[in-house]
Design a protein around this motif. Structure first.
Motif, PDB file in Angstrom:
ATOM      1  N   PRO A  45       0.799  -1.236   0.000  1.00 12.71           N
ATOM      2  CA  PRO A  45       0.000   0.000   0.000  1.00 12.71           C
ATOM      3  C   PRO A  45       0.826   1.278   0.000  1.00 12.71           C
ATOM      4  CG  PRO A  45      -0.001  -0.979   2.176  1.00 12.71           C
ATOM      5  CD  PRO A  45       0.666  -1.971   1.270  1.00 12.71           C
ATOM      6  N   PHE A  46       2.125   1.162   0.223  1.00  8.99           N
ATOM      7  CA  PHE A  46       2.973   2.355   0.287  1.00  8.99           C
ATOM      8  C   PHE A  46       3.970   2.438  -0.865  1.00  8.99           C
ATOM      9  CE2 PHE A  46       2.106   0.964   4.730  1.00  8.99           C
ATOM     10  CZ  PHE A  46       1.101   1.888   4.976  1.00  8.99           C
ATOM     11  N   ASP A  47       3.839   1.568  -1.851  1.00 15.72           N
ATOM     12  CA  ASP A  47       4.742   1.552  -3.000  1.00 15.72           C
ATOM     13  C   ASP A  47       4.352   2.662  -3.976  1.00 15.72           C
ATOM     14  OD1 ASP A  47       6.450   0.982  -5.062  1.00 15.72           O
ATOM     15  OD2 ASP A  47       5.474  -0.902  -5.650  1.00 15.72           O
ATOM     16  N   ARG A  67       1.214  14.498   7.794  1.00 12.98           N
ATOM     17  CA  ARG A  67       0.222  14.162   8.808  1.00 12.98           C
ATOM     18  C   ARG A  67       0.930  13.737  10.092  1.00 12.98           C
ATOM     19  NH1 ARG A  67      -2.533   9.493  10.595  1.00 12.98           N
ATOM     20  NH2 ARG A  67      -4.766   9.761  10.988  1.00 12.98           N
ATOM     21  N   GLU A  68       0.481  14.277  11.222  1.00 13.01           N
ATOM     22  CA  GLU A  68       1.128  13.992  12.495  1.00 13.01           C
ATOM     23  C   GLU A  68       0.701  12.635  13.049  1.00 13.01           C
ATOM     24  OE1 GLU A  68       0.520  17.106  15.257  1.00 13.01           O
ATOM     25  OE2 GLU A  68       1.455  18.655  14.015  1.00 13.01           O
ATOM     26  N   GLY A  69       1.619  12.004  13.762  1.00 11.77           N
ATOM     27  CA  GLY A  69       1.304  10.757  14.437  1.00 11.77           C
ATOM     28  C   GLY A  69       1.357   9.550  13.519  1.00 11.77           C
ATOM     29  N   PRO A  70       1.073   8.385  14.082  1.00  7.68           N
ATOM     30  CA  PRO A  70       1.109   7.150  13.295  1.00  7.68           C
ATOM     31  C   PRO A  70      -0.085   7.052  12.354  1.00  7.68           C
ATOM     32  CG  PRO A  70       0.283   6.690  15.491  1.00  7.68           C
ATOM     33  CD  PRO A  70       0.719   8.132  15.494  1.00  7.68           C
ATOM     34  N   ARG A  71       0.083   6.284  11.314  1.00  7.74           N
ATOM     35  CA  ARG A  71      -1.038   5.985  10.430  1.00  7.74           C
ATOM     36  C   ARG A  71      -2.030   5.093  11.182  1.00  7.74           C
ATOM     37  NH1 ARG A  71       0.495   6.369   4.712  1.00  7.74           N
ATOM     38  NH2 ARG A  71       2.719   6.876   4.517  1.00  7.74           N
ATOM     39  N   PRO A  72      -3.295   5.117  10.793  1.00  4.84           N
ATOM     40  CA  PRO A  72      -4.244   4.191  11.419  1.00  4.84           C
ATOM     41  C   PRO A  72      -3.936   2.745  11.049  1.00  4.84           C
ATOM     42  CG  PRO A  72      -5.286   5.376   9.612  1.00  4.84           C
ATOM     43  CD  PRO A  72      -3.947   6.005   9.819  1.00  4.84           C
ATOM     44  N   SER A  73      -4.360   1.816  11.890  1.00 10.09           N
ATOM     45  CA  SER A  73      -4.258   0.405  11.565  1.00 10.09           C
ATOM     46  C   SER A  73      -5.319   0.076  10.516  1.00 10.09           C
ATOM     47  CB  SER A  73      -4.490  -0.458  12.814  1.00 10.09           C
ATOM     48  OG  SER A  73      -3.542  -0.147  13.815  1.00 10.09           O
ATOM     49  N   ILE A  74      -4.960  -0.746   9.550  1.00  5.78           N
ATOM     50  CA  ILE A  74      -5.860  -1.076   8.447  1.00  5.78           C
ATOM     51  C   ILE A  74      -6.205  -2.558   8.501  1.00  5.78           C
ATOM     52  CG2 ILE A  74      -6.196  -1.025   5.943  1.00  5.78           C
ATOM     53  CD1 ILE A  74      -5.838   1.739   7.208  1.00  5.78           C
ATOM     54  N   ILE A 167       0.636   9.746  -0.214  1.00  3.27           N
ATOM     55  CA  ILE A 167       1.214   8.592   0.494  1.00  3.27           C
ATOM     56  C   ILE A 167       2.474   9.000   1.246  1.00  3.27           C
ATOM     57  CG2 ILE A 167       2.286   6.328   0.182  1.00  3.27           C
ATOM     58  CD1 ILE A 167       0.383   5.920  -2.204  1.00  3.27           C
ATOM     59  N   ASP A 168       3.347   9.764   0.606  1.00  5.81           N
ATOM     60  CA  ASP A 168       4.582  10.195   1.263  1.00  5.81           C
ATOM     61  C   ASP A 168       4.294  11.070   2.477  1.00  5.81           C
ATOM     62  OD1 ASP A 168       6.141   8.814  -0.541  1.00  5.81           O
ATOM     63  OD2 ASP A 168       6.651  10.574  -1.754  1.00  5.81           O
ATOM     64  N   GLY A 169       3.186  11.815   2.437  1.00  2.13           N
ATOM     65  CA  GLY A 169       2.826  12.681   3.550  1.00  2.13           C
ATOM     66  C   GLY A 169       2.011  11.996   4.631  1.00  2.13           C
ATOM     67  N   SER A 170       1.783  10.701   4.484  1.00  2.00           N
ATOM     68  CA  SER A 170       1.046   9.888   5.466  1.00  2.00           C
ATOM     69  C   SER A 170      -0.433  10.249   5.570  1.00  2.00           C
ATOM     70  CB  SER A 170       1.692   9.985   6.860  1.00  2.00           C
ATOM     71  OG  SER A 170       2.985   9.414   6.843  1.00  2.00           O
ATOM     72  N   TRP A 171      -1.004  10.783   4.486  1.00  2.00           N
ATOM     73  CA  TRP A 171      -2.429  11.099   4.490  1.00  2.00           C
ATOM     74  C   TRP A 171      -3.275   9.947   3.952  1.00  2.00           C
ATOM     75  CZ3 TRP A 171      -4.131  15.081   7.161  1.00  2.00           C
ATOM     76  CH2 TRP A 171      -3.231  16.112   7.460  1.00  2.00           C
ATOM     77  N   GLY A 172      -2.629   8.961   3.383  1.00  2.00           N
ATOM     78  CA  GLY A 172      -3.383   7.850   2.831  1.00  2.00           C
ATOM     79  C   GLY A 172      -2.461   6.762   2.324  1.00  2.00           C
ATOM     80  N   GLU A 173      -3.050   5.779   1.675  1.00  2.00           N
ATOM     81  CA  GLU A 173      -2.293   4.658   1.127  1.00  2.00           C
ATOM     82  C   GLU A 173      -3.061   4.065  -0.049  1.00  2.00           C
ATOM     83  OE1 GLU A 173      -3.250   0.846   3.780  1.00  2.00           O
ATOM     84  OE2 GLU A 173      -2.568   2.568   4.989  1.00  2.00           O
ATOM     85  N   TYR A 192      -7.141   8.788   4.950  1.00  2.00           N
ATOM     86  CA  TYR A 192      -7.453   8.562   6.357  1.00  2.00           C
ATOM     87  C   TYR A 192      -8.461   9.593   6.875  1.00  2.00           C
ATOM     88  CZ  TYR A 192      -3.080   5.905   5.954  1.00  2.00           C
ATOM     89  OH  TYR A 192      -2.091   5.037   5.555  1.00  2.00           O
ATOM     90  N   PRO A 193      -9.272   9.214   7.867  1.00  2.00           N
ATOM     91  CA  PRO A 193     -10.271  10.147   8.401  1.00  2.00           C
ATOM     92  C   PRO A 193      -9.621  11.375   9.037  1.00  2.00           C
ATOM     93  CG  PRO A 193     -10.708   7.883   9.133  1.00  2.00           C
ATOM     94  CD  PRO A 193      -9.350   7.887   8.507  1.00  2.00           C
ATOM     95  N   PRO A 194     -10.165  12.565   8.796  1.00  2.00           N
ATOM     96  CA  PRO A 194      -9.625  13.762   9.463  1.00  2.00           C
ATOM     97  C   PRO A 194      -9.988  13.752  10.946  1.00  2.00           C
ATOM     98  CG  PRO A 194     -11.594  14.321   8.214  1.00  2.00           C
ATOM     99  CD  PRO A 194     -11.276  12.890   7.894  1.00  2.00           C
ATOM    100  N   ARG A 195      -9.021  14.129  11.765  1.00  2.00           N
ATOM    101  CA  ARG A 195      -9.217  14.097  13.212  1.00  2.00           C
ATOM    102  C   ARG A 195      -9.545  15.462  13.809  1.00  2.00           C
ATOM    103  NH1 ARG A 195      -3.543  11.118  14.182  1.00  2.00           N
ATOM    104  NH2 ARG A 195      -3.038  12.749  12.643  1.00  2.00           N
ATOM    105  N   ASP A 196      -9.343  16.524  13.046  1.00  2.00           N
ATOM    106  CA  ASP A 196      -9.613  17.870  13.544  1.00  2.00           C
ATOM    107  C   ASP A 196      -9.820  18.791  12.342  1.00  2.00           C
ATOM    108  OD1 ASP A 196      -7.030  18.739  12.575  1.00  2.00           O
ATOM    109  OD2 ASP A 196      -6.136  17.834  14.360  1.00  2.00           O
TER     110      ASP A 196
END
Length: 223
Positions: A45-47, A67-74, A167-173, A192-196
């Motif tokens: 998913p990150f290729d 994007r701050e913090g870890p990616r969500p678990s999928i 993907i590089d910015g950790s906003w999705g995969e 990924y879902p927005p948190r704020d």
């Protein structure tokens, strides 16, 4: 694995899969068997190597922050492709739905909201006429993006440079079956879902970049 252990594993896995909610497959044993077979065809998913580096990102994403913090678990099931944590709350989900609706309204000359052909159970932002859209959008009958009701995650089809930036910015995969199982293109991304509110603004920018790519010459209204 013995037959008894295999049966227990299948029961647990089926229940966990059903708990994800509706997706692009029937919520039935047959649907679970299909997604289980698809697990053998999953891609990284990150290729981003297939996205190239010859084109710049859309100007909307030139200053995409990380994007701050870890990616969500999928979840390990390819369909439905869903995060297991970091979902949106009610307030943020309402704001996300409003953002999608505003994007369609602001570009009503060539966008519409209709039932997703990829998920089948939620509405999607789509082109009114997809005849001159990029090939990946013609394959989805003009569908660009949709929000998943359960958690506020999204799927969007982006231009390759934009997909790489997201993907590089950790906003999705990448969707694990993108480019493998038609009609999913290789740039079909889980966002990924927005948190704020700050993350919502970024996600809205990603949506507008997806619309710009899909519009094939039309310029979406900027907000």
């Amino acid at each position: 694995m013995t037959t008894a252990l295999a049966w227990k594993w299948a029961q647990r896995d089926y229940r966990a899969w059903k708990a994800l909610g509706p997706g692009g497959l029937p919520s039935s044993p047959r649907g679970w068997l299909t997604t289980t077979r698809f697990r053998l065809r999953k891609t990284d998913p990150f290729d981003v190597t297939g996205y190239g580096t010859d084109r710049p990102t859309t100007p909307l994403l030139h200053t995409l922050p990380r994007r701050e913090g870890p990616r969500p678990s999928i979840g390990h099931w390819p369909v439905p492709h869903r995060p297991l944590d970091q979902g949106t709350g009610t307030t943020m989900r309402t704001a996300l739905d409003a953002s999608f609706a505003e994007t369609v309204t602001a570009n009503s000359g060539f966008l519409t909201m209709r039932r997703s052909v990829l998920e089948g159970h939620c509405d999607a932002v789509a082109l009114t006429d997809h005849a001159s859209a990029p090939p990946e959008l013609r394959a989805t009958r003009g569908e660009i993006a949709h929000v998943h009701p359960g958690d506020g995650s999204m799927h969007m089809i982006l231009a390759a440079p934009d997909a790489r930036a997201v993907i590089d910015g950790s906003w999705g995969e990448r969707h694990p079956l993108g480019g493998v199982v038609p009609p999913l293109p290789s740039t079909y991304l889980l966002i990924y879902p927005p948190r704020d509110p700050t993350e919502l603004a970024v996600v809205t920018g990603i949506l507008e970049a997806a619309v710009r790519n899909a519009a094939a010459g039309e310029v979406p209204a900027q907000r």
